[in-house]
Design a protein around this motif. Structure first.
Motif, mmCIF file in Angstrom:
data_model
loop_
_atom_site.group_PDB
_atom_site.id
_atom_site.type_symbol
_atom_site.label_atom_id
_atom_site.label_comp_id
_atom_site.label_asym_id
_atom_site.label_seq_id
_atom_site.Cartn_x
_atom_site.Cartn_y
_atom_site.Cartn_z
ATOM 1 N N ALA A 1 10.999 -8.843 5.453
ATOM 2 C CA ALA A 1 9.688 -8.324 5.823
ATOM 3 C C ALA A 1 10.185 -6.674 5.476
ATOM 4 C CB ALA A 1 10.099 -8.630 7.828
ATOM 5 N N ALA A 2 11.434 -6.147 5.838
ATOM 6 C CA ALA A 2 10.938 -5.243 6.101
ATOM 7 C C ALA A 2 10.939 -4.505 4.615
ATOM 8 C CB ALA A 2 12.418 -4.526 5.945
ATOM 9 N N GLU A 3 10.405 -5.100 3.244
ATOM 10 C CA GLU A 3 10.512 -4.143 1.431
ATOM 11 C C GLU A 3 8.559 -4.349 2.235
ATOM 12 O OE1 GLU A 3 12.309 -7.309 -0.883
ATOM 13 O OE2 GLU A 3 13.645 -5.621 -0.791
ATOM 14 N N ILE A 4 7.993 -5.469 2.923
ATOM 15 C CA ILE A 4 6.303 -5.327 2.699
ATOM 16 C C ILE A 4 5.573 -4.616 3.132
ATOM 17 C CG2 ILE A 4 4.586 -6.522 3.866
ATOM 18 C CD1 ILE A 4 5.896 -9.442 2.926
ATOM 19 N N LEU A 5 6.744 -3.793 4.704
ATOM 20 C CA LEU A 5 6.196 -3.090 5.834
ATOM 21 C C LEU A 5 6.542 -1.691 5.212
ATOM 22 C CD1 LEU A 5 7.178 -3.752 9.087
ATOM 23 C CD2 LEU A 5 4.858 -3.830 7.753
ATOM 24 N N ASP A 6 7.569 -1.339 4.175
ATOM 25 C CA ASP A 6 7.661 0.121 3.527
ATOM 26 C C ASP A 6 6.377 0.121 2.307
ATOM 27 O OD1 ASP A 6 10.331 -0.328 4.630
ATOM 28 O OD2 ASP A 6 11.800 -0.022 2.277
ATOM 29 N N GLU A 7 5.762 -1.265 1.970
ATOM 30 C CA GLU A 7 5.030 -1.176 1.026
ATOM 31 C C GLU A 7 3.598 -1.061 1.410
ATOM 32 O OE1 GLU A 7 4.982 -4.856 -1.527
ATOM 33 O OE2 GLU A 7 6.950 -4.357 -2.282
ATOM 34 N N VAL A 8 3.054 -1.161 3.073
ATOM 35 C CA VAL A 8 2.469 -0.927 3.482
ATOM 36 C C VAL A 8 1.981 0.910 3.575
ATOM 37 C CG1 VAL A 8 1.539 -0.954 5.863
ATOM 38 C CG2 VAL A 8 2.291 -2.789 4.604
ATOM 39 N N ALA A 9 3.490 1.355 4.178
ATOM 40 C CA ALA A 9 3.499 3.134 4.540
ATOM 41 C C ALA A 9 1.967 4.283 3.412
ATOM 42 C CB ALA A 9 4.369 3.719 3.961
ATOM 43 N N PRO A 10 1.906 3.904 2.377
ATOM 44 C CA PRO A 10 1.111 4.878 1.590
ATOM 45 C C PRO A 10 -0.063 4.025 1.700
ATOM 46 C CG PRO A 10 2.073 3.175 -0.176
ATOM 47 C CD PRO A 10 2.863 2.943 1.094
ATOM 48 N N LEU A 11 -0.512 2.820 2.435
ATOM 49 C CA LEU A 11 -1.752 2.349 1.870
ATOM 50 C C LEU A 11 -2.483 2.525 3.778
ATOM 51 C CD1 LEU A 11 -1.095 -1.492 1.344
ATOM 52 C CD2 LEU A 11 -1.623 0.134 -0.457
ATOM 53 N N VAL A 12 -1.617 3.281 4.428
ATOM 54 C CA VAL A 12 -2.035 3.902 5.883
ATOM 55 C C VAL A 12 -3.065 5.285 5.592
ATOM 56 C CG1 VAL A 12 -1.785 4.225 8.725
ATOM 57 C CG2 VAL A 12 -0.611 2.056 6.518
ATOM 58 N N VAL A 13 -3.873 5.208 5.334
ATOM 59 C CA VAL A 13 -4.940 7.104 5.204
ATOM 60 C C VAL A 13 -5.772 6.620 5.691
ATOM 61 C CG1 VAL A 13 -3.810 7.329 3.248
ATOM 62 C CG2 VAL A 13 -6.045 5.660 2.999
ATOM 63 N N PRO A 14 -6.720 7.568 6.813
ATOM 64 C CA PRO A 14 -8.322 7.557 6.657
ATOM 65 C C PRO A 14 -9.459 6.641 6.002
ATOM 66 C CG PRO A 14 -6.764 9.738 7.075
ATOM 67 C CD PRO A 14 -5.822 8.683 6.602
ATOM 68 N N GLY A 15 -9.522 5.925 6.358
ATOM 69 C CA GLY A 15 -10.441 5.641 6.022
ATOM 70 C C GLY A 15 -11.237 4.520 5.226
ATOM 71 N N VAL A 16 -9.263 3.658 5.716
ATOM 72 C CA VAL A 16 -8.884 2.985 4.771
ATOM 73 C C VAL A 16 -9.355 1.294 6.589
ATOM 74 C CG1 VAL A 16 -6.448 2.657 5.738
ATOM 75 C CG2 VAL A 16 -7.594 0.895 3.986
ATOM 76 N N THR A 17 -9.539 -0.081 5.866
ATOM 77 C CA THR A 17 -10.042 -0.618 7.370
ATOM 78 C C THR A 17 -8.528 -1.951 7.827
ATOM 79 O OG1 THR A 17 -10.464 -2.051 5.953
ATOM 80 C CG2 THR A 17 -12.137 -0.790 6.609
ATOM 81 N N SER A 18 -8.179 -2.289 8.532
ATOM 82 C CA SER A 18 -6.648 -2.532 8.786
ATOM 83 C C SER A 18 -7.069 -4.413 8.417
ATOM 84 C CB SER A 18 -6.795 -3.274 10.627
ATOM 85 O OG SER A 18 -7.741 -3.816 11.117
ATOM 86 N N GLU A 19 -8.062 -4.648 7.803
ATOM 87 C CA GLU A 19 -8.045 -5.669 6.860
ATOM 88 C C GLU A 19 -8.147 -5.883 6.368
ATOM 89 O OE1 GLU A 19 -12.346 -7.180 7.359
ATOM 90 O OE2 GLU A 19 -13.279 -5.598 6.701
ATOM 91 N N GLU A 20 -7.763 -4.471 5.199
ATOM 92 C CA GLU A 20 -7.296 -4.245 4.051
ATOM 93 C C GLU A 20 -6.246 -4.379 3.543
ATOM 94 O OE1 GLU A 20 -10.018 -1.053 1.184
ATOM 95 O OE2 GLU A 20 -10.614 -0.547 3.531
ATOM 96 N N ILE A 21 -5.323 -3.617 4.247
ATOM 97 C CA ILE A 21 -4.406 -3.955 4.526
ATOM 98 C C ILE A 21 -3.574 -5.398 4.998
ATOM 99 C CG2 ILE A 21 -2.191 -2.692 6.409
ATOM 100 C CD1 ILE A 21 -3.606 -0.864 6.858
ATOM 101 N N ASP A 22 -4.178 -5.509 6.234
ATOM 102 C CA ASP A 22 -3.817 -7.271 6.146
ATOM 103 C C ASP A 22 -3.949 -7.895 4.858
ATOM 104 O OD1 ASP A 22 -2.736 -9.525 7.893
ATOM 105 O OD2 ASP A 22 -4.933 -10.191 6.936
ATOM 106 N N ARG A 23 -4.552 -7.944 4.494
ATOM 107 C CA ARG A 23 -5.124 -8.290 2.804
ATOM 108 C C ARG A 23 -3.667 -8.307 1.878
ATOM 109 N NH1 ARG A 23 -10.153 -6.526 1.493
ATOM 110 N NH2 ARG A 23 -10.889 -7.772 2.994
ATOM 111 N N TYR A 24 -3.559 -6.870 1.492
ATOM 112 C CA TYR A 24 -2.640 -6.703 1.189
ATOM 113 C C TYR A 24 -1.629 -6.953 1.422
ATOM 114 C CZ TYR A 24 1.366 -4.365 -1.330
ATOM 115 O OH TYR A 24 2.743 -4.395 -2.002
ATOM 116 N N ILE A 25 -1.453 -7.539 2.417
ATOM 117 C CA ILE A 25 0.478 -8.037 2.867
ATOM 118 C C ILE A 25 0.005 -9.435 2.922
ATOM 119 C CG2 ILE A 25 1.180 -8.859 5.073
ATOM 120 C CD1 ILE A 25 0.576 -5.561 6.211
#
Length: 269
Positions: free
Chosen positions: A31-55
């Protein structure tokens, strides 16, 4: 999945065996590794559903199962709570703007063990008030964790968190709490993030639970929106949350969800 391991205390809290901690370590690390990988995805212009799709894809690729997909009808592998959303934010198409703060909460099931953790992220620039809120919330979690050792009480955890937060003129959300964990998603005890020292059940070696304080810049009151999931601050003030899964050891506790890459705090870079 029924949890039949260990014994049950008079307060209904399961006591796990030392060998059970290995399963929690593996689930928590994933779970922690997945949240590590989320870090570079959180940028202006992204949607939360895109982040969730990666997860969602990452959980499946790891051979694990999302604990939240299908849980009481929920359809996503994460909860993503933006700005004044306290918790249980549903991923969707709204675009994340510069300066938004996000909590991303992920729970995986790996070999029958549940790894549950959340942390804060910042999209773009960080305002001073958001920075203070995130820092106080982060530090409050660790104040609570410092109180975890056999012989202390759950009231000691809540008191440590509440007194720290209120000393910084912020408020602790009372409508949601941490929970027992292991081979089930939610079990006794309820881990309150406020309370009086010396009260509540006594901590014992082998207990496994989450500590996950939610802290508001304004008042503590929340309300749940019509989707029956999204909880927001009533006064629309910013809210932040950090969560770790921990197990009580003979001398203190073990944190199962530490960030392998050292990215638990959003200003790690």
């Amino acid at each position: 999945m029924d949890d039949t391991r260990g014994r049950i205390t008079k307060d209904g809290i399961r006591i796990y065996e030392a060998e059970d901690f290995a399963g929690m370590r593996a689930a928590g690390r994933l779970a922690a590794e997945i949240l590590d990988e989320v870090a570079p995805l959180v940028v202006p212009g992204v949607t939360s559903e895109e982040i969730d799709r990666y997860i969602t894809d990452r959980v499946a690729a790891s051979g694990a199962v999302s604990a939240t997909i299908g849980y009481k009808g929920y359809k996503h592998a994460s909860c993503i709570s933006v700005n004044h959303v306290v918790c249980h934010g549903i991923p969707g198409p709204k675009i994340i703007a510069d300066g938004d703060i996000l909590n991303v909460d992920v729970t995986v099931i790996l070999d029958g063990w549940f790894g549950d953790t959340s942390r804060m992220y910042v999209a773009g620039s960080l305002s001073r008030k958001a920075e203070r809120l995130i820092q106080v919330t982060h530090d409050a979690l660790f104040k609570g964790i410092e109180a975890v050792k056999p012989g202390n009480t759950f009231g000691d955890i809540g008191h440590a968190i509440q007194s720290y937060v209120e000393a910084h003129r912020m408020s602790v959300v009372r409508d949601f709490c941490g929970h027992g964990l292991g081979r089930v998603f939610h079990a006794p005890p309820n881990v309150l993030h406020y309370g009086r020292a010396g009260t509540g059940a006594v901590l014992e070696e082998g207990m496994i639970f989450t500590i996950e304080p939610m802290v508001n810049l304004g008042r503590p009151e929340t309300k749940v929106l019509s989707d029956d999931w999204t909880a927001v601050t009533r006064d629309k003030s910013l809210s932040a949350q950090f969560e770790h899964s921990i197990g009580v050891t003979a001398t203190g506790c073990e944190i199962f969800t530490l960030s392998p890459a050292g990215k638990f705090h959003p200003t790690w870079g």
